[in-house]
Design an enzyme around this catalytic site. Structure first.
Site, PDB file in Angstrom:
ATOM      1  N   LYS A 112     -11.125 -49.138  59.458  1.00 61.16           N
ATOM      2  CA  LYS A 112     -10.114 -49.352  58.422  1.00 61.16           C
ATOM      3  C   LYS A 112      -9.393 -50.684  58.628  1.00 61.16           C
ATOM      4  O   LYS A 112      -9.056 -51.369  57.659  1.00 61.16           O
ATOM      5  CB  LYS A 112      -9.101 -48.198  58.413  1.00 61.16           C
ATOM      6  CG  LYS A 112      -9.625 -46.941  57.734  1.00 61.16           C
ATOM      7  CD  LYS A 112      -9.816 -47.159  56.240  1.00 61.16           C
ATOM      8  CE  LYS A 112     -10.498 -45.969  55.584  1.00 61.16           C
ATOM      9  NZ  LYS A 112     -10.929 -46.243  54.211  1.00 61.16           N
ATOM     10  N   LYS A 192     -23.275 -45.404  54.713  1.00 62.60           N
ATOM     11  CA  LYS A 192     -22.859 -44.086  54.260  1.00 62.60           C
ATOM     12  C   LYS A 192     -22.468 -44.153  52.779  1.00 62.60           C
ATOM     13  O   LYS A 192     -21.787 -45.100  52.380  1.00 62.60           O
ATOM     14  CB  LYS A 192     -21.643 -43.642  55.090  1.00 62.60           C
ATOM     15  CG  LYS A 192     -21.140 -42.251  54.796  1.00 62.60           C
ATOM     16  CD  LYS A 192     -19.764 -42.006  55.437  1.00 62.60           C
ATOM     17  CE  LYS A 192     -18.641 -42.382  54.480  1.00 62.60           C
ATOM     18  NZ  LYS A 192     -17.765 -41.283  54.067  1.00 62.60           N
ATOM     19  N   LYS A 195     -16.997 -43.745  48.487  1.00 57.82           N
ATOM     20  CA  LYS A 195     -16.250 -44.228  47.334  1.00 57.82           C
ATOM     21  C   LYS A 195     -15.805 -45.668  47.543  1.00 57.82           C
ATOM     22  O   LYS A 195     -15.921 -46.505  46.656  1.00 57.82           O
ATOM     23  CB  LYS A 195     -15.011 -43.341  47.119  1.00 57.82           C
ATOM     24  CG  LYS A 195     -15.342 -41.985  46.570  1.00 57.82           C
ATOM     25  CD  LYS A 195     -14.110 -41.102  46.500  1.00 57.82           C
ATOM     26  CE  LYS A 195     -13.886 -40.363  47.789  1.00 57.82           C
ATOM     27  NZ  LYS A 195     -12.743 -39.436  47.748  1.00 57.82           N
TER      28      LYS A 195
HETATM   29  P1  ATP Z   1     -13.277 -42.913  50.933  1.00 58.04           P
HETATM   30  O1  ATP Z   1     -14.245 -44.063  50.903  1.00 58.04           O
HETATM   31  O2  ATP Z   1     -12.133 -43.031  49.981  1.00 58.04           O
HETATM   32  O3  ATP Z   1     -12.883 -42.509  52.343  1.00 58.04           O
HETATM   33  P2  ATP Z   1     -15.385 -40.953  50.906  1.00 58.04           P
HETATM   34  O4  ATP Z   1     -16.491 -41.294  49.993  1.00 58.04           O
HETATM   35  O5  ATP Z   1     -15.560 -41.203  52.378  1.00 58.04           O
HETATM   36  O6  ATP Z   1     -14.101 -41.697  50.341  1.00 58.04           O
HETATM   37  P3  ATP Z   1     -13.759 -38.643  51.390  1.00 58.04           P
HETATM   38  O7  ATP Z   1     -12.818 -38.160  50.328  1.00 58.04           O
HETATM   39  O8  ATP Z   1     -13.217 -39.462  52.507  1.00 58.04           O
HETATM   40  O9  ATP Z   1     -14.959 -39.450  50.682  1.00 58.04           O
HETATM   41  O10 ATP Z   1     -14.555 -37.431  51.996  1.00 58.04           O
HETATM   42  C1  ATP Z   1     -14.525 -36.093  51.503  1.00 58.04           C
HETATM   43  C2  ATP Z   1     -15.510 -35.251  52.289  1.00 58.04           C
HETATM   44  O11 ATP Z   1     -16.857 -35.693  52.032  1.00 58.04           O
HETATM   45  C3  ATP Z   1     -15.344 -35.361  53.808  1.00 58.04           C
HETATM   46  O12 ATP Z   1     -15.594 -34.086  54.358  1.00 58.04           O
HETATM   47  C4  ATP Z   1     -16.410 -36.319  54.227  1.00 58.04           C
HETATM   48  O13 ATP Z   1     -16.825 -36.100  55.572  1.00 58.04           O
HETATM   49  C5  ATP Z   1     -17.522 -36.000  53.256  1.00 58.04           C
HETATM   50  N1  ATP Z   1     -18.373 -37.161  53.026  1.00 58.04           N
HETATM   51  C6  ATP Z   1     -17.990 -38.345  52.488  1.00 58.04           C
HETATM   52  N2  ATP Z   1     -19.023 -39.180  52.384  1.00 58.04           N
HETATM   53  C7  ATP Z   1     -20.114 -38.518  52.868  1.00 58.04           C
HETATM   54  C8  ATP Z   1     -21.498 -38.852  53.039  1.00 58.04           C
HETATM   55  N3  ATP Z   1     -21.942 -40.032  52.661  1.00 58.04           N
HETATM   56  N4  ATP Z   1     -22.321 -37.933  53.573  1.00 58.04           N
HETATM   57  C9  ATP Z   1     -21.852 -36.723  53.943  1.00 58.04           C
HETATM   58  N5  ATP Z   1     -20.570 -36.340  53.816  1.00 58.04           N
HETATM   59  C10 ATP Z   1     -19.690 -37.218  53.288  1.00 58.04           C
HETATM   60 MG    MG Z   2     -13.829 -41.132  53.756  1.00 59.19          MG
END
Ligand code: ATP
Ligand code: MG
Length: 326
Positions: A112, A192, A195
């Protein structure tokens, strides 16, 4: 007695395939045997979101995704983190049993810092403390998340040990629950799906958008020409295809045809896009039904917060006594 599940997600955008296969699929499945608490963690979103214009809209959109994916608001508690402010009280107390070094050496924190060097705020350092407070306020024993959350879960368990050693046995160590696809890669096929990286396919994307995104996705990076043999083992589209298809014969055929260069990546992506659009059709349909009744959705969140507050009040009563707050 039933065990309790807690999980949450940041309302920073709509949910994507990574969220679904890494976490939401378990949110839905666990409802059968657990009392489940699912939280839109809006405070957590503020650690990186500076412009909050769309916070309310993203909250609504994310809840639509959850409901459409099969979270049953009668059975499970669905609510917004900031509607139950006791979490901040617990986070303050947990902060006192958390050495700063635990937080600053976390790889997630370092990531971050790299992502937002001009906004390394106090909340960002405290992210895992607030997350532990979420889990522990609801005394969850099981936490369905993707594997990017493993270090946060480990630190939560360490906080429990510290807290209990100092103030007496109040909390149990929660267990992380992964799906069989705990880390989904994005359209780039290397990072990964996330978002904040903008490499996602959202569950609510239109068929046109899904097709467009799939056709732009990276497959086997070593396969340059149509006549090159492909390797499905390293092709992210093939990995995703296996997740949405139960037709093993068809998948085996694609595997063979790819290795022998009988089909090209473009052809395979077309097939996959078509199946994905179909796979998500029921989701889109249920989502539209909820979207047309926004008041009902906000009522679900209001009701969820009321039910969450009951559990939160019980836990905080116990915590205050254990800590001997006067
Ligand atoms: P941000 O980029 O805003 O952190 P994000 O895409 O990582 O968003 P989160 O809201 O942080 O999404 O994650 C919500 C849930 O989805 C968490 O349990 C996280 O571990 C899971 N998750 C997020 N991205 C993945 C991925 N690519 N594969 C598997 N699980 C995921
Ligand atoms: Mg996340």
């Amino acid at each position: 007695m039933k065990g309790r599940v807690f999980s949450g997600a940041r309302p920073t955008a709509r949910q994507h395939l990574g969220n679904y296969f890494g976490a939401i699929r378990n949110y839905v499945a666990l409802q059968k045997d657990y009392e489940c608490v699912y939280c839109v963690v809006d405070f957590h979103a503020l650690t990186s979101m500076v412009d909050t214009t769309h916070l309310r809209e993203y909250t609504f959109e994310m809840v639509l995704d959850w409901l459409a994916a099969g979270i049953d608001p009668q059975r499970s508690i669905v609510f917004v983190q900031s509607h139950v402010p006791q979490v901040l009280e617990l986070a303050t107390i947990l902060g006192m049993v958390t050495p700063l070094g635990w937080l600053t050496r976390l790889p997630t924190f370092k990531d971050k810092v790299r992502e937002q060097p001009d906004n390394v705020n106090y909340g960002l350092v405290g992210y895992p403390v607030l997350m532990a407070a979420d889990i522990l306020l609801y005394k969850a024993d099981t936490v369905p998340v993707g594997d990017d959350q493993a270090s946060h879960l480990e630190i939560t368990r360490e906080m429990v040990r510290r807290f209990n050693a100092r103030y007496g046995e109040v909390f149990a160590e929660p267990q992380m629950k992964l799906t069989e696809a705990p880390r989904i890669l994005g359209l780039d096929g290397s990072a990964k799906m996330s978002k904040s990286l903008g490499n996602t396919i959202e569950l609510a994307d239109s068929p046109e958008e899904i097709a467009r995104k799939v056709m732009s996705a990276v497959t086997d990076p070593a396969r340059q020409y149509r006549t090159d043999p492909g390797n499905p083992d390293v092709c992210n589209i093939f990995t995703l295809h296996k997740l949405i298809s139960s037709d093993d014969d068809a998948l085996e055929q694609i595997d063979r045809d790819c290795r022998s260069a009988d089909i090209g990546c473009v052809e395979h992506k077309r097939m996959f896009a078509e199946e994905l659009i179909e796979y998500l059709a029921p989701f889109r349909q249920i989502r539209e039904q909820y979207a047309s009744r926004p008041d009902a959705v906000w009522d679900i969140l209001r009701d969820g917060a009321e039910r969450a507050r009951v559990i939160a009040a019980q836990t905080m009563e116990e915590v205050r006594q254990a800590v001997r707050l006067p």
